[in-house]
Scaffold this motif. Structure first.
Motif, PDB file in Angstrom:
ATOM      1  N   LEU A 143      -2.272   5.559  -0.831  1.00 23.57           N
ATOM      2  CA  LEU A 143      -3.338   4.575  -0.666  1.00 23.57           C
ATOM      3  C   LEU A 143      -2.685   3.201  -0.767  1.00 23.57           C
ATOM      4  N   ALA A 144      -2.982   2.314   0.177  1.00 23.75           N
ATOM      5  CA  ALA A 144      -2.351   0.998   0.185  1.00 23.75           C
ATOM      6  C   ALA A 144      -3.332  -0.055   0.673  1.00 23.75           C
ATOM      7  N   PHE A 145      -3.069  -1.298   0.288  1.00 26.65           N
ATOM      8  CA  PHE A 145      -3.960  -2.380   0.725  1.00 26.65           C
ATOM      9  C   PHE A 145      -3.222  -3.709   0.758  1.00 26.65           C
ATOM     10  N   VAL A 146      -3.781  -4.610   1.559  1.00 31.70           N
ATOM     11  CA  VAL A 146      -3.409  -6.019   1.584  1.00 31.70           C
ATOM     12  C   VAL A 146      -4.700  -6.777   1.341  1.00 31.70           C
ATOM     13  N   ALA A 147      -4.700  -7.715   0.397  1.00 30.31           N
ATOM     14  CA  ALA A 147      -5.935  -8.442   0.083  1.00 30.31           C
ATOM     15  C   ALA A 147      -5.667  -9.942  -0.016  1.00 30.31           C
ATOM     16  N   THR A 148      -6.558 -10.711   0.560  1.00 33.09           N
ATOM     17  CA  THR A 148      -6.575 -12.163   0.437  1.00 33.09           C
ATOM     18  C   THR A 148      -7.909 -12.543  -0.213  1.00 33.09           C
ATOM     19  N   PRO A 149      -8.110 -13.813  -0.527  1.00 33.97           N
ATOM     20  CA  PRO A 149      -9.416 -14.204  -1.063  1.00 33.97           C
ATOM     21  C   PRO A 149     -10.565 -14.004  -0.083  1.00 33.97           C
ATOM     22  N   GLU A 150     -10.239 -13.735   1.182  1.00 35.47           N
ATOM     23  CA  GLU A 150     -11.269 -13.656   2.219  1.00 35.47           C
ATOM     24  C   GLU A 150     -11.528 -12.250   2.737  1.00 35.47           C
ATOM     25  N   TRP A 151     -10.596 -11.327   2.548  1.00 35.40           N
ATOM     26  CA  TRP A 151     -10.780  -9.983   3.089  1.00 35.40           C
ATOM     27  C   TRP A 151      -9.787  -9.009   2.455  1.00 35.40           C
ATOM     28  N   VAL A 152     -10.091  -7.722   2.646  1.00 32.83           N
ATOM     29  CA  VAL A 152      -9.208  -6.648   2.191  1.00 32.83           C
ATOM     30  C   VAL A 152      -8.987  -5.689   3.357  1.00 32.83           C
ATOM     31  N   ALA A 153      -7.723  -5.349   3.622  1.00 36.83           N
ATOM     32  CA  ALA A 153      -7.388  -4.310   4.599  1.00 36.83           C
ATOM     33  C   ALA A 153      -6.770  -3.155   3.830  1.00 36.83           C
ATOM     34  N   ALA A 154      -7.248  -1.953   4.076  1.00 31.07           N
ATOM     35  CA  ALA A 154      -6.794  -0.801   3.287  1.00 31.07           C
ATOM     36  C   ALA A 154      -6.528   0.399   4.178  1.00 31.07           C
ATOM     37  N   MET A 155      -5.677   1.293   3.682  1.00 32.76           N
ATOM     38  CA  MET A 155      -5.397   2.551   4.359  1.00 32.76           C
ATOM     39  C   MET A 155      -5.327   3.662   3.327  1.00 32.76           C
ATOM     40  N   GLN A 156      -5.578   4.890   3.794  1.00 31.39           N
ATOM     41  CA  GLN A 156      -5.516   6.032   2.889  1.00 31.39           C
ATOM     42  C   GLN A 156      -5.086   7.276   3.639  1.00 31.39           C
ATOM     43  N   ILE A 157      -4.147   8.010   3.033  1.00 30.03           N
ATOM     44  CA  ILE A 157      -3.738   9.329   3.505  1.00 30.03           C
ATOM     45  C   ILE A 157      -3.862  10.273   2.323  1.00 30.03           C
ATOM     46  N   GLY A 158      -4.747  11.233   2.434  1.00 33.38           N
ATOM     47  CA  GLY A 158      -4.958  12.166   1.336  1.00 33.38           C
ATOM     48  C   GLY A 158      -6.060  11.728   0.407  1.00 33.38           C
ATOM     49  N   ASP A 159      -6.085  12.309  -0.808  1.00 27.92           N
ATOM     50  CA  ASP A 159      -7.173  12.009  -1.733  1.00 27.92           C
ATOM     51  C   ASP A 159      -6.839  10.815  -2.613  1.00 27.92           C
ATOM     52  N   GLY A 160      -7.723  10.558  -3.585  1.00 38.51           N
ATOM     53  CA  GLY A 160      -7.655   9.332  -4.358  1.00 38.51           C
ATOM     54  C   GLY A 160      -8.755   8.386  -3.899  1.00 38.51           C
ATOM     55  N   GLU A 196      -6.770  21.105  -1.235  1.00 39.16           N
ATOM     56  CA  GLU A 196      -6.086  20.868   0.035  1.00 39.16           C
ATOM     57  C   GLU A 196      -6.306  19.425   0.459  1.00 39.16           C
ATOM     58  N   THR A 197      -5.249  18.756   0.852  1.00 44.18           N
ATOM     59  CA  THR A 197      -5.371  17.383   1.317  1.00 44.18           C
ATOM     60  C   THR A 197      -4.217  17.077   2.258  1.00 44.18           C
ATOM     61  N   THR A 198      -4.198  15.871   2.806  1.00 48.27           N
ATOM     62  CA  THR A 198      -3.147  15.449   3.724  1.00 48.27           C
ATOM     63  C   THR A 198      -2.092  14.659   2.948  1.00 48.27           C
ATOM     64  N   PHE A 199      -0.826  14.825   3.347  1.00 48.14           N
ATOM     65  CA  PHE A 199       0.268  14.108   2.699  1.00 48.14           C
ATOM     66  C   PHE A 199       0.998  13.230   3.706  1.00 48.14           C
ATOM     67  N   VAL A 200       1.728  12.262   3.204  1.00 46.13           N
ATOM     68  CA  VAL A 200       2.528  11.377   4.054  1.00 46.13           C
ATOM     69  C   VAL A 200       3.492  12.187   4.905  1.00 46.13           C
ATOM     70  N   THR A 201       3.957  13.304   4.367  1.00 42.75           N
ATOM     71  CA  THR A 201       4.916  14.147   5.080  1.00 42.75           C
ATOM     72  C   THR A 201       4.267  15.121   6.061  1.00 42.75           C
ATOM     73  N   SER A 202       2.944  15.199   6.068  1.00 37.81           N
ATOM     74  CA  SER A 202       2.243  16.118   6.967  1.00 37.81           C
ATOM     75  C   SER A 202       2.458  15.704   8.421  1.00 37.81           C
ATOM     76  N   SER A 203       2.506  16.685   9.291  1.00 40.52           N
ATOM     77  CA  SER A 203       2.723  16.391  10.708  1.00 40.52           C
ATOM     78  C   SER A 203       1.583  15.586  11.310  1.00 40.52           C
ATOM     79  N   ASN A 204       0.395  15.688  10.708  1.00 38.10           N
ATOM     80  CA  ASN A 204      -0.772  14.970  11.223  1.00 38.10           C
ATOM     81  C   ASN A 204      -1.114  13.744  10.386  1.00 38.10           C
ATOM     82  N   ALA A 205      -0.158  13.246   9.597  1.00 39.33           N
ATOM     83  CA  ALA A 205      -0.432  12.122   8.697  1.00 39.33           C
ATOM     84  C   ALA A 205      -0.955  10.898   9.452  1.00 39.33           C
ATOM     85  N   LYS A 206      -0.325  10.563  10.558  1.00 36.21           N
ATOM     86  CA  LYS A 206      -0.738   9.391  11.323  1.00 36.21           C
ATOM     87  C   LYS A 206      -2.160   9.559  11.851  1.00 36.21           C
ATOM     88  N   ASP A 207      -2.484  10.743  12.341  1.00 34.99           N
ATOM     89  CA  ASP A 207      -3.819  10.993  12.882  1.00 34.99           C
ATOM     90  C   ASP A 207      -4.880  10.997  11.784  1.00 34.99           C
TER      91      ASP A 207
END
Length: 262
Positions: free
Chosen positions: A124-141, A166-177
């Motif tokens: 799970l990762a994010f970039v945040a400014t005082p005006e907005w947040v952009a986030a991504m997630q692969i798997g649970d959490g 069962e969840t998706t991992f960064v190493t999974s073949s379908n991680a990008k999708d």
């Protein structure tokens, strides 16, 4: 005005009893009024997932920080201006970030002569400014935010596979999708990113809504603490408390961020 933040991974009682390492990791960096952060949960079935989680988080945070600093330096900033980042741009940014993390994992696997799947972890990762947040997630959490004069909001519903655990991992073949990306406009004051060890305490399963009594004390802790990284007693006591461990025996990581207007 700036961000205050703290990241702490804590080993779960089940891993402690088995003599296993903590397979969670979390990290953040602050550059002026931009904060970037990531947390990862190593797969329990992957032999070196604790190493994978650290490699991925460090790679992701370093890459996102370089982007933020480069754009600030050039003063042509979609990341730090009031203009909201488009989801298309965010998806491109996080896809590039994921690719770099996977390269580092593959290099690690090659150097130690084992499979990349042995480094499997969520992200799970994010970039945040005082005006907005952009986030991504692969798997649970989960990532929860609270904008000014608003309620807590879960950015992505938890990722649950067809079968238990069962969840998706960064190493999974379908991680990008399977990678989910979202941009939230508005002045987010509070951000919490966590691995799934705290999910059932923080998120109501009935409607996937954040449970305010979980987040309110954590936000107040940041407000009352001048330097969270040097004043972590409250957070560590919480993460290691018997009351919390009675409800979850998994590793647990909290990355807490507050935009301090003072």
């Amino acid at each position: 005005m700036t961000w205050k933040a703290i990241a702490r991974p804590v080993i779960g009682v089940s891993h402690e009893k088995q003599g296993m390492p903590c397979q969670d990791y979390g990290k953040y960096e602050i550059s002026h009024d931009v904060i970037v952060g990531a947390v990862a949960d190593g797969a329990g079935s992957a032999k070196y997932s604790d190493i994978g989680a650290k490699l991925v988080v460090n790679s992701v945070v370093d890459h996102l920080l370089q982007i933020a600093e480069r754009i600030q330096k050039r003063k042509r900033c979609t990341l730090c201006s009031s203009q909201v980042l488009s989801e298309k741009t965010a998806e491109k940014l996080f896809t590039e970030t994921l690719s770099k993390a996977r390269v580092i994992l593959q290099e690690q696997a090659n150097s130690k002569d084992y499979s990349i799947d042995e480094l499997a972890c969520t992200l799970l990762a994010f970039v945040a400014t005082p005006e907005w947040v952009a986030a991504m997630q692969i798997g649970d959490g989960f990532i929860v935010t609270r904008a000014t004069d608003s309620e807590y909001k879960l950015i992505f519903p938890p990722d649950k596979g067809e079968f238990a655990n069962e969840t998706t991992f960064v190493t999974s073949s379908n991680a990008k999708d399977e990678m989910r990306v979202k941009v939230l406009p508005g002045k987010s004051e509070f951000i919490c990113a966590s691995t799934d060890g705290l999910e059932k305490l923080a998120i109501r399963i009935s409607d996937w809504a954040p449970f305010p009594p979980f987040f309110q004390p954590l936000e107040e802790y940041l407000r009352e603490t001048s330097n969270p990284e040097n004043e972590d007693e409250y957070l560590m006591n919480f993460l290691n408390s018997e009351r919390l461990n009675a409800r979850t025996d998994d590793d647990k990581t909290l990355l807490l961020c507050l935009f301090d207007k003072m």
